[in-house]
Design a protein around this motif. Structure first.
Motif, PDB file in Angstrom:
ATOM      1  N   LEU A  63       0.877  -1.177   0.000  1.00  0.00           N
ATOM      2  CA  LEU A  63       0.000   0.000   0.000  1.00  0.00           C
ATOM      3  C   LEU A  63       0.911   1.222   0.000  1.00  0.00           C
ATOM      4  O   LEU A  63       1.649   1.459   0.956  1.00  0.00           O
ATOM      5  CB  LEU A  63      -0.847  -0.049   1.275  1.00  0.00           C
ATOM      6  N   VAL A  64       0.888   1.954  -1.109  1.00  0.00           N
ATOM      7  CA  VAL A  64       1.838   3.066  -1.225  1.00  0.00           C
ATOM      8  C   VAL A  64       1.098   4.392  -1.320  1.00  0.00           C
ATOM      9  O   VAL A  64       0.151   4.525  -2.104  1.00  0.00           O
ATOM     10  CB  VAL A  64       2.734   2.884  -2.470  1.00  0.00           C
ATOM     11  N   THR A  65       1.546   5.376  -0.545  1.00  0.00           N
ATOM     12  CA  THR A  65       1.005   6.732  -0.644  1.00  0.00           C
ATOM     13  C   THR A  65       1.940   7.505  -1.559  1.00  0.00           C
ATOM     14  O   THR A  65       3.148   7.543  -1.338  1.00  0.00           O
ATOM     15  CB  THR A  65       0.973   7.411   0.737  1.00  0.00           C
ATOM     16  N   ARG A  66       1.366   8.111  -2.605  1.00  0.00           N
ATOM     17  CA  ARG A  66       2.184   8.823  -3.572  1.00  0.00           C
ATOM     18  C   ARG A  66       1.947  10.313  -3.454  1.00  0.00           C
ATOM     19  O   ARG A  66       0.806  10.753  -3.222  1.00  0.00           O
ATOM     20  CB  ARG A  66       1.830   8.373  -4.996  1.00  0.00           C
ATOM     21  N   GLU A  67       3.020  11.087  -3.643  1.00  0.00           N
ATOM     22  CA  GLU A  67       2.857  12.548  -3.662  1.00  0.00           C
ATOM     23  C   GLU A  67       2.597  12.958  -5.099  1.00  0.00           C
ATOM     24  O   GLU A  67       3.445  12.768  -5.966  1.00  0.00           O
ATOM     25  CB  GLU A  67       4.130  13.213  -3.156  1.00  0.00           C
ATOM     26  N   VAL A  68       1.420  13.493  -5.332  1.00  0.00           N
ATOM     27  CA  VAL A  68       1.076  13.918  -6.691  1.00  0.00           C
ATOM     28  C   VAL A  68       0.671  15.389  -6.650  1.00  0.00           C
ATOM     29  O   VAL A  68       0.493  15.958  -5.576  1.00  0.00           O
ATOM     30  CB  VAL A  68      -0.055  13.054  -7.281  1.00  0.00           C
ATOM     31  N   ASP A  69       0.526  15.991  -7.804  1.00  0.00           N
ATOM     32  CA  ASP A  69       0.239  17.430  -7.856  1.00  0.00           C
ATOM     33  C   ASP A  69      -0.982  17.808  -7.048  1.00  0.00           C
ATOM     34  O   ASP A  69      -1.012  18.842  -6.389  1.00  0.00           O
ATOM     35  CB  ASP A  69       0.059  17.886  -9.311  1.00  0.00           C
ATOM     36  N   GLY A  70      -1.991  16.964  -7.091  1.00  0.00           N
ATOM     37  CA  GLY A  70      -3.227  17.318  -6.396  1.00  0.00           C
ATOM     38  C   GLY A  70      -3.207  17.021  -4.907  1.00  0.00           C
ATOM     39  O   GLY A  70      -4.132  17.392  -4.188  1.00  0.00           O
ATOM     40  N   GLY A  71      -2.153  16.348  -4.432  1.00  0.00           N
ATOM     41  CA  GLY A  71      -2.137  15.978  -3.020  1.00  0.00           C
ATOM     42  C   GLY A  71      -1.531  14.606  -2.829  1.00  0.00           C
ATOM     43  O   GLY A  71      -0.461  14.315  -3.350  1.00  0.00           O
ATOM     44  N   LEU A  72      -2.211  13.743  -2.110  1.00  0.00           N
ATOM     45  CA  LEU A  72      -1.687  12.410  -1.851  1.00  0.00           C
ATOM     46  C   LEU A  72      -2.613  11.361  -2.449  1.00  0.00           C
ATOM     47  O   LEU A  72      -3.826  11.472  -2.346  1.00  0.00           O
ATOM     48  CB  LEU A  72      -1.569  12.153  -0.339  1.00  0.00           C
ATOM     49  N   GLU A  73      -1.996  10.370  -3.108  1.00  0.00           N
ATOM     50  CA  GLU A  73      -2.796   9.313  -3.721  1.00  0.00           C
ATOM     51  C   GLU A  73      -2.376   7.988  -3.105  1.00  0.00           C
ATOM     52  O   GLU A  73      -1.188   7.710  -3.001  1.00  0.00           O
ATOM     53  CB  GLU A  73      -2.519   9.299  -5.230  1.00  0.00           C
ATOM     54  N   ARG A  74      -3.338   7.173  -2.676  1.00  0.00           N
ATOM     55  CA  ARG A  74      -2.973   5.875  -2.109  1.00  0.00           C
ATOM     56  C   ARG A  74      -3.322   4.787  -3.098  1.00  0.00           C
ATOM     57  O   ARG A  74      -4.462   4.697  -3.549  1.00  0.00           O
ATOM     58  CB  ARG A  74      -3.686   5.654  -0.783  1.00  0.00           C
ATOM     59  N   ILE A  75      -2.313   3.962  -3.432  1.00  0.00           N
ATOM     60  CA  ILE A  75      -2.587   2.863  -4.366  1.00  0.00           C
ATOM     61  C   ILE A  75      -2.107   1.543  -3.776  1.00  0.00           C
ATOM     62  O   ILE A  75      -1.235   1.503  -2.913  1.00  0.00           O
ATOM     63  CB  ILE A  75      -1.894   3.085  -5.736  1.00  0.00           C
ATOM     64  N   LYS A  76      -2.717   0.474  -4.272  1.00  0.00           N
ATOM     65  CA  LYS A  76      -2.317  -0.853  -3.827  1.00  0.00           C
ATOM     66  C   LYS A  76      -1.649  -1.526  -5.025  1.00  0.00           C
ATOM     67  O   LYS A  76      -2.208  -1.523  -6.128  1.00  0.00           O
ATOM     68  CB  LYS A  76      -3.563  -1.647  -3.426  1.00  0.00           C
ATOM     69  N   VAL A  77      -0.440  -2.051  -4.808  1.00  0.00           N
ATOM     70  CA  VAL A  77       0.239  -2.726  -5.924  1.00  0.00           C
ATOM     71  C   VAL A  77       0.580  -4.151  -5.522  1.00  0.00           C
ATOM     72  O   VAL A  77       0.923  -4.422  -4.369  1.00  0.00           O
ATOM     73  CB  VAL A  77       1.532  -1.995  -6.372  1.00  0.00           C
ATOM     74  N   LYS A  78       0.499  -5.025  -6.509  1.00  0.00           N
ATOM     75  CA  LYS A  78       0.865  -6.415  -6.254  1.00  0.00           C
ATOM     76  C   LYS A  78       2.379  -6.535  -6.305  1.00  0.00           C
ATOM     77  O   LYS A  78       3.055  -5.832  -7.039  1.00  0.00           O
ATOM     78  CB  LYS A  78       0.244  -7.320  -7.323  1.00  0.00           C
ATOM     79  N   VAL A  79       2.890  -7.484  -5.529  1.00  0.00           N
ATOM     80  CA  VAL A  79       4.314  -7.754  -5.502  1.00  0.00           C
ATOM     81  C   VAL A  79       4.595  -8.851  -6.537  1.00  0.00           C
ATOM     82  O   VAL A  79       3.796  -9.759  -6.671  1.00  0.00           O
ATOM     83  CB  VAL A  79       4.689  -8.229  -4.084  1.00  0.00           C
ATOM     84  N   PRO A  80       5.680  -8.843  -7.333  1.00  0.00           N
ATOM     85  CA  PRO A  80       6.792  -7.887  -7.248  1.00  0.00           C
ATOM     86  C   PRO A  80       6.454  -6.532  -7.872  1.00  0.00           C
ATOM     87  O   PRO A  80       5.668  -6.468  -8.818  1.00  0.00           O
ATOM     88  CB  PRO A  80       7.910  -8.589  -8.035  1.00  0.00           C
ATOM     89  N   ALA A  81       7.085  -5.481  -7.333  1.00  0.00           N
ATOM     90  CA  ALA A  81       6.792  -4.129  -7.789  1.00  0.00           C
ATOM     91  C   ALA A  81       8.031  -3.244  -7.704  1.00  0.00           C
ATOM     92  O   ALA A  81       8.980  -3.560  -6.986  1.00  0.00           O
ATOM     93  CB  ALA A  81       5.678  -3.531  -6.930  1.00  0.00           C
ATOM     94  N   VAL A  82       7.970  -2.142  -8.475  1.00  0.00           N
ATOM     95  CA  VAL A  82       9.025  -1.120  -8.391  1.00  0.00           C
ATOM     96  C   VAL A  82       8.447   0.049  -7.611  1.00  0.00           C
ATOM     97  O   VAL A  82       7.324   0.496  -7.893  1.00  0.00           O
ATOM     98  CB  VAL A  82       9.447  -0.629  -9.801  1.00  0.00           C
ATOM     99  N   ILE A  83       9.192   0.531  -6.600  1.00  0.00           N
ATOM    100  CA  ILE A  83       8.723   1.686  -5.822  1.00  0.00           C
ATOM    101  C   ILE A  83       9.844   2.724  -5.836  1.00  0.00           C
ATOM    102  O   ILE A  83      11.008   2.383  -5.593  1.00  0.00           O
ATOM    103  CB  ILE A  83       8.408   1.293  -4.362  1.00  0.00           C
TER     104      ILE A  83
END
Lengths: 254, 486
Positions: free
Chosen positions: A160-180
């Motif tokens: 579960l990754v919180t991303r900093e984006v222009d509009g604010g914060l976006e939380r996405i769920k990614v399956k493993v294996p993944a690049v972060i």
């Protein structure tokens, strides 16, 4: 079930150095200039170490592509808590032409060979500001990518990754294996303590020539020139409002 | 763009935190105590036989000095000049002159014999490791100027961004590099100064060795502007080291600090370029008032060791051997090592910004003493016992490698009761240990009446003769340095 985390680090000119452009405008002066680990990669290393401390990660591996001096960067990563390191040896000549496209191909191969569950790296390097390596590697591996991470949590078998984006914060769920890829506010890297610095000298550091990876290192783009930003022109001080208006009119802006 | 963003976030204090940690750092807003008028804080100081400044005087100066030179006479312009940076006292000068050339300084001194002030003109020339420059050059600018020539200034202080070389020489500033490069009495090769009568004395030699007659420049170094105004300096500049590394160590007791120092001198020898210490209370002050982060786990004492030289491999080998040794001998509780510039700067901040962090407490009683190492930290514990909860904190830090301790006490406002508990007790204590009541900060207005604690009567009489000879009317920086005439 703990994961294997691969952290990629780049050796760059230290951010406190006053960078100077070479007289022939082919690039910046790197000879004799202080280098250190790319600050965003340092944040990635810190995050990996925290993941191991919280038992989310099992084994931590650091990788860096470049000439011999990269090993200093890898030792720093080992001193912070990484278990072992891989130095992909690239000659000085090849390194001058190396671009994110090549690095991402190498990292993709390393990630596959090491059977990494997560590839963690900084969002971009402070020397070229490309912000491409993480994304391209994910595409080559056909792995999901979570870039500009400011928080990383494990939820079941997903991340579960919180991303900093222009509009604010976006939380996405990614399956493993993944690049972060790590952003500034993900964490504050620790200082490596003396006992760990000493221990790091004995941790395994494998050296592999870049030819082992079968990557074509010919450059895809050519730097035409590098120039300093224009010198800031002196401003004018005015005594009265009328004078200010007069000057603005002269400049054709009112 | 990103490099700048990083610089801003790293150097700004307590700004970014991981989202999982709430922003709990209370960064104290520096509410500095308003300084008292000198006449109230130092009632024993009586105004000398000087004229009062009139508007005619001001106009006369505007005529003598060139257009670029400044004549400041309005109260808001003068406030900064009249107020001591630490906030100990506020003077009442009615006029500030900023002459551009040595001739102008001389003209001011001659014609009206008023105490001249420092100049602002930049510019310096260097050749073969010797820098000649005007007194108004800012130390940090000189350092930048020398970087291209792969040289450096032999002194370094926390105030490098604003202090002038003329002031450094006049006060014989010590600083962080004295351990390696010695004092200004050694590294200054020549001085140009203006005397009280306006005479320009050119002792601006650029020779490394010059044994011709009496070495008059030494009179101006450290005499705090009371014997002449320094207008130009020639100074020996060491080669800039190619490699610098800093270790920051935490240890159990002051005894350990001394043992680490001894190890450092033995094992690091010629590569050792700085050895500073700070106590736990200094670190706490940094954390509370500036939001700086302690890189180690809490320890009673911290030591900063810097090595520098021409070969990083050689220095690293020596440093690693030293670190292994202090760890094996259990002299340290914890430690970290920095080889990259940004990390080195972060570690230095922990030592260099203590002065700033103390000011945020309110009022700072600042002391600078030299003591034999065996007594070095005892005095701090004695002071804590003596002052107890009357004060916010008692901290100590300093150039332990040079035996120099900076003892600081803070309270929210100035308290005469606290001041009287400290002085003259601290000076008496220092005197008994045969230490110096002012290692590098000089005497000024604050300590001149205590000069006898560190110098004999005969020595003080000799100093007065020299002062009378060079400044018979007492116009150069009056009321300072030497004790008031009884």
């Amino acid at each position: 079930m703990s994961m294997r985390v691969l952290v990629a680090c780049k050796r760059v000119i230290d951010y406190a150095v006053k960078v100077r452009v070479k007289p022939d405008k082919s690039g910046v002066v790197t000879e004799g200039v202080k280098h250190s680990m790319n600050p965003f990669d340092e944040i990635a290393v810190e995050e990996a170490v925290r993941m191991k401390e919280s038992k989310v990660a099992g084994e931590l591996i650091a990788v860096s592509c470049g000439p011999k001096q990269c090993q200093e960067t890898l030792r720093t990563a080992l001193a912070m808590g990484i278990d072992r390191a891989i130095h992909v040896e690239v000659s000085d000549a090849d390194y001058a032409n190396m671009q994110p496209f090549h690095v991402s191909k190498i990292l993709a191969k390393v990630a596959q060979e090491e059977k990494a569950d997560i590839l963690l790296l900084g969002k971009q390097a402070i020397d070229d500001d490309c912000n491409q390596t993480g994304q391209m590697t994910a595409a080559l591996l056909d792995w999901p990518q979570a870039t500009f991470a400011s928080a990383i949590l494990k939820e079941g078998s997903d991340m579960l990754v919180t991303r900093e984006v222009d509009g604010g914060l976006e939380r996405i769920k990614v399956k493993v294996p993944a690049v972060i890829t790590a952003d500034l506010r993900l964490n504050e890297p620790r200082y490596a303590t003396l006992p760990n610095i000493m221990k790091a000298k004995k941790k395994p550091l494998a050296k592999k020539p870049v030819s082992d990876f079968g990557v074509d290192l010919s450059p895809r783009h050519q730097v035409l020139s590098v120039e300093e930003p224009p010198v800031r022109k002196a401003g004018h001080k005015v005594e009265t409002v009328e004078e200010l208006v007069g000057k603005l009119k002269e400049a054709g802006v009112v | 763009m990103l490099r700048r963003q990083l610089q801003l976030t790293r150097l700004r204090v307590g700004v970014w935190h991981p989202s999982s940690r709430p922003f709990t750092h209370s960064r104290r807003v520096a509410v500095r105590a308003k300084p008292q008028d000198t006449s109230a804080r130092f009632p024993h100081v009586k105004r000398g036989q000087f004229a009062e400044v009139t508007s005619e005087d001001v106009n006369m100066f505007r005529n003598i000095l060139s257009k670029e030179s400044k004549v400041l006479s309005s109260s808001d312009e003068l406030d900064g000049y009249n107020t001591d940076w630490i906030g100990i006292a506020k003077g009442n000068s009615q006029l500030v002159l900023r002459p551009q050339t040595t001739k102008e300084v001389s003209a001011c001194a001659q014609v009206l014999q008023l105490p001249p002030s420092c100049r602002r003109t930049p510019g310096g020339k260097h050749r073969v490791g010797i820098l000649v420059c005007q007194a108004g050059c800012v130390l940090a600018s000189l350092e930048d100027h020398l970087t291209d020539a792969e040289l450096m200034m032999p002194i370094d202080l926390g105030s490098k961004g604003s202090c002038r070389i003329g002031g450094n020489v006049s006060t014989n500033a010590g600083g962080l590099r004295l351990l390696r490069y010695g004092s200004l009495h050694g590294s200054v090769l020549g001085v140009e100064a203006v005397l009280a009568n306006g005479d320009i004395v050119d002792c601006l030699s650029t020779m490394r060795k010059d044994n011709t007659g009496y070495d008059m420049k030494q009179l101006f170094i450290g005499s705090e502007g009371t014997l002449g105004v320094v207008t130009a300096v020639s100074i020996l500049c060491p080669v800039r080291p190619k490699s610098t590394q800093v270790a920051f160590l935490g240890c159990e007791s002051f005894d350990m600090v001394q043992r680490i120092l001894w190890q450092a001198k033995q094992m690091l020898s010629e590569t050792l370029s700085a050895f500073e210490f700070l106590d736990a209370q200094s670190m706490t002050c940094n954390e509370e008032n500036l939001g700086l982060k302690n890189p180690l786990k809490e320890s009673p004492f911290y030591v900063l060791v810097e090595v520098s030289g021409s070969n990083s491999n050689h220095d690293e080998e020596k440093l690693n051997a030293f670190l292994q040794s202090v760890m094996d001998k259990s002299l340290v509780l914890d430690g970290t090592l920095a080889t990259g510039i940004s990390k080195i700067q972060e570690l230095w901040q922990l030592r260099e910004r203590i002065t700033e962090s103390l000011l945020a407490d309110g009022y700072n009683y600042k002391y600078d003493i030299s003591l034999p190492l065996t007594h070095y930290y005892d005095v701090v514990q004695v002071m804590r016992e003596r002052l107890r909860d009357r004060v916010t904190r008692v901290v100590a830090y300093g150039h332990v490698g040079d035996g120099n301790l900076h003892l600081n006490v803070t309270t929210p406002q100035y308290s005469a009761e606290v001041a009287q508990l400290i002085e003259p007790f601290l000076y008496e204590y220092t005197s008994k240990c045969r230490g110096s009541i002012s290692a590098e900060h000089g005497m000024g207005l604050m300590k001149n009446r205590y000069l006898h604690y560190s110098k004999s009567d005969a020595a003080i009489r000799l100093m007065r003769s020299v002062k009378t000879l060079m400044d018979p009317h007492g116009i150069l920086n009056p009321y300072k340095t030497l004790p008031p005439d009884t």
